[in-house]
Design a protein around this motif. Structure first.
Motif, PDB file in Angstrom:
ATOM      1  N   UNK A  31       0.833  -1.193   0.000  1.00 63.91           N
ATOM      2  CA  UNK A  31       0.000   0.000   0.000  1.00 63.91           C
ATOM      3  C   UNK A  31       0.874   1.251   0.000  1.00 63.91           C
ATOM      4  N   UNK A  32       0.327   2.313  -0.591  1.00 62.43           N
ATOM      5  CA  UNK A  32       1.123   3.533  -0.724  1.00 62.43           C
ATOM      6  C   UNK A  32       0.359   4.753  -0.246  1.00 62.43           C
ATOM      7  N   UNK A  33       1.110   5.730   0.207  1.00 64.71           N
ATOM      8  CA  UNK A  33       0.594   7.056   0.535  1.00 64.71           C
ATOM      9  C   UNK A  33       1.229   8.045  -0.427  1.00 64.71           C
ATOM     10  N   UNK A  34       0.421   8.955  -0.965  1.00 62.91           N
ATOM     11  CA  UNK A  34       0.974  10.028  -1.777  1.00 62.91           C
ATOM     12  C   UNK A  34       0.895  11.322  -0.974  1.00 62.91           C
ATOM     13  N   UNK A  35       2.002  12.020  -0.893  1.00 63.12           N
ATOM     14  CA  UNK A  35       2.101  13.253  -0.112  1.00 63.12           C
ATOM     15  C   UNK A  35       2.178  14.424  -1.083  1.00 63.12           C
ATOM     16  N   UNK A  36       1.214  15.335  -0.977  1.00 64.05           N
ATOM     17  CA  UNK A  36       1.121  16.479  -1.885  1.00 64.05           C
ATOM     18  C   UNK A  36       1.469  17.736  -1.105  1.00 64.05           C
ATOM     19  N   UNK A  37       2.550  18.401  -1.496  1.00 67.34           N
ATOM     20  CA  UNK A  37       2.969  19.624  -0.823  1.00 67.34           C
ATOM     21  C   UNK A  37       2.214  20.809  -1.417  1.00 67.34           C
ATOM     22  N   UNK A  38       1.447  21.530  -0.593  1.00 66.12           N
ATOM     23  CA  UNK A  38       0.587  22.593  -1.104  1.00 66.12           C
ATOM     24  C   UNK A  38       0.769  23.892  -0.323  1.00 66.12           C
ATOM     25  N   UNK A  39       0.362  24.984  -0.984  1.00 66.86           N
ATOM     26  CA  UNK A  39       0.294  26.294  -0.325  1.00 66.86           C
ATOM     27  C   UNK A  39      -0.808  27.113  -0.995  1.00 66.86           C
ATOM     28  N   UNK A  40      -1.977  27.111  -0.415  1.00 63.57           N
ATOM     29  CA  UNK A  40      -3.114  27.960  -0.783  1.00 63.57           C
ATOM     30  C   UNK A  40      -3.809  27.636  -2.106  1.00 63.57           C
ATOM     31  N   UNK A  41      -3.146  27.035  -3.063  1.00 61.22           N
ATOM     32  CA  UNK A  41      -3.691  26.871  -4.416  1.00 61.22           C
ATOM     33  C   UNK A  41      -4.662  25.692  -4.478  1.00 61.22           C
ATOM     34  N   UNK A  42      -5.929  25.945  -4.189  1.00 62.56           N
ATOM     35  CA  UNK A  42      -6.935  24.878  -4.198  1.00 62.56           C
ATOM     36  C   UNK A  42      -7.335  24.474  -5.612  1.00 62.56           C
ATOM     37  N   UNK A  43      -7.232  25.398  -6.572  1.00 61.67           N
ATOM     38  CA  UNK A  43      -7.607  25.066  -7.954  1.00 61.67           C
ATOM     39  C   UNK A  43      -6.697  23.984  -8.523  1.00 61.67           C
ATOM     40  N   UNK A  44      -5.389  24.135  -8.316  1.00 56.20           N
ATOM     41  CA  UNK A  44      -4.451  23.111  -8.789  1.00 56.20           C
ATOM     42  C   UNK A  44      -4.650  21.806  -8.040  1.00 56.20           C
ATOM     43  N   UNK A  45      -4.888  21.901  -6.739  1.00 61.79           N
ATOM     44  CA  UNK A  45      -5.092  20.694  -5.935  1.00 61.79           C
ATOM     45  C   UNK A  45      -6.304  19.918  -6.429  1.00 61.79           C
ATOM     46  N   UNK A  46      -7.345  20.611  -6.842  1.00 62.99           N
ATOM     47  CA  UNK A  46      -8.540  19.913  -7.340  1.00 62.99           C
ATOM     48  C   UNK A  46      -8.231  19.150  -8.622  1.00 62.99           C
ATOM     49  N   UNK A  47      -7.402  19.716  -9.483  1.00 61.56           N
ATOM     50  CA  UNK A  47      -6.995  19.003 -10.698  1.00 61.56           C
ATOM     51  C   UNK A  47      -6.206  17.742 -10.345  1.00 61.56           C
ATOM     52  N   UNK A  48      -5.363  17.845  -9.315  1.00 61.02           N
ATOM     53  CA  UNK A  48      -4.568  16.694  -8.881  1.00 61.02           C
ATOM     54  C   UNK A  48      -5.463  15.601  -8.307  1.00 61.02           C
ATOM     55  N   UNK A  49      -6.374  15.992  -7.429  1.00 62.95           N
ATOM     56  CA  UNK A  49      -7.258  14.999  -6.806  1.00 62.95           C
ATOM     57  C   UNK A  49      -8.169  14.339  -7.830  1.00 62.95           C
ATOM     58  N   UNK A  50      -8.594  15.113  -8.816  1.00 64.01           N
ATOM     59  CA  UNK A  50      -9.402  14.534  -9.894  1.00 64.01           C
ATOM     60  C   UNK A  50      -8.612  13.458 -10.626  1.00 64.01           C
ATOM     61  N   UNK A  51      -7.338  13.738 -10.908  1.00 59.56           N
ATOM     62  CA  UNK A  51      -6.476  12.751 -11.563  1.00 59.56           C
ATOM     63  C   UNK A  51      -6.268  11.530 -10.679  1.00 59.56           C
ATOM     64  N   UNK A  52      -5.998  11.740  -9.394  1.00 58.98           N
ATOM     65  CA  UNK A  52      -5.732  10.617  -8.493  1.00 58.98           C
ATOM     66  C   UNK A  52      -6.955   9.726  -8.318  1.00 58.98           C
TER      67      UNK A  52
END
Length: 275
Positions: free
Chosen positions: A2-23
């Protein structure tokens, strides 16, 4: 495994939503997603609280800390400690994975090996199209030859790294993929190997070098080798203006040289504090 993916973020929710959609649509969905926020914005907290229903096939954890300047390495060490699974994949919050990104990391995983990938740096216009939903990252990356001229005109950097050859392709063994360093937005390793070098060195308080280059030579110093997953585990970096300058690199390189000269592979100011 099993794996964990760690996403380093700072305020940018729009980009994060694109990432989560892909994941959420990956050929292998990660078992855990840790959003490692170097800050504590109300917007990010509200977004994560609401998005768990949208992507209900993802196990999402949100970690945050006081926003008092660049402290990405501290945030990432906290994410390593909090992670539930044995294999960890690291990306940045402005990078969107190809559809089989997770699969190409976990299926090539080996102990005492760090998988190091690359990224395609998209230009401003194509990034705008992706953010406005006129173009999806999946459509772009699965048909990149159709967008070649457009990508070139948009001043895409590292365009060669949009070439995708899965680890299971018969062509994969014939692709030369040397690697000399880690890029912080695309790498993975077993958690126990990361703990061997004591994680990220929190002495670095500015971006560049400390969250990637520093790791590579410390891994190798303790017998953990780097292996390229270039052209296999691909992702695209969304356009934004540079957030750091050369002076910060000078400060970080001085820290790097001091530790390098002292063969300090297990950092003093990491997950375990020796200072």
């Amino acid at each position: 495994m099993k794996c964990s993916i760690i996403i380093s973020v700072y305020k940018d929710t729009d980009s994060l939503d694109l990432i989560l959609d892909s994941l959420s649509k990956q050929t292998v969905v990660p078992d855990e997603i840790i959003i490692s926020e170097d800050g504590n914005s109300a917007e990010m907290a509200e977004y994560v609280a609401n998005v768990k229903d949208k992507y209900n096939n993802l196990d999402i954890t949100h970690l945050f800390q006081e926003d008092i300047g660049w402290r990405k390495n501290i945030a990432l060490n906290r994410a390593i400690i909090a992670s539930k699974y044995e294999y960890l994949i690291f990306i940045d919050g402005d990078c969107v994975p190809f559809d089989d990104f997770i699969e190409n990391h976990v299926k090539q995983a080996s102990k005492k090996i760090v998988l190091a990938g690359k990224r395609v740096e998209l230009g401003e216009q194509i990034t705008k199209e992706i953010r406005s939903k006129k173009l999806t990252v999946s459509k772009l990356t699965n048909n990149y030859w159709l967008y070649a001229i457009k990508l070139i005109k948009d001043k895409t950097r590292h365009l060669e790294d949009i070439l995708h050859i899965s680890y299971k392709s018969f062509l994969a063994p014939f692709v030369k993929k040397e690697v000399n360093y880690i890029i912080g937005c695309n790498w993975s390793a077993f958690k126990e190997d990361i703990l061997t070098i004591n994680g990220f060195d929190e002495t670095y308080y500015l971006p560049s070098v400390g969250e990637d280059v520093d790791l590579g030579w410390r891994f190798r110093g303790l017998g953990i080798e780097l292996k390229s997953c270039r052209y296999n585990a691909n992702l695209v970096h969304l356009y934004h203006k540079k957030r750091f300058d050369s002076s910060q690199g000078i400060i970080n390189n001085a820290i790097l040289k001091k530790n390098f000269d002292a063969n300090k592979f297990f950092c003093d100011n990491g997950i375990i504090k020796k200072i």
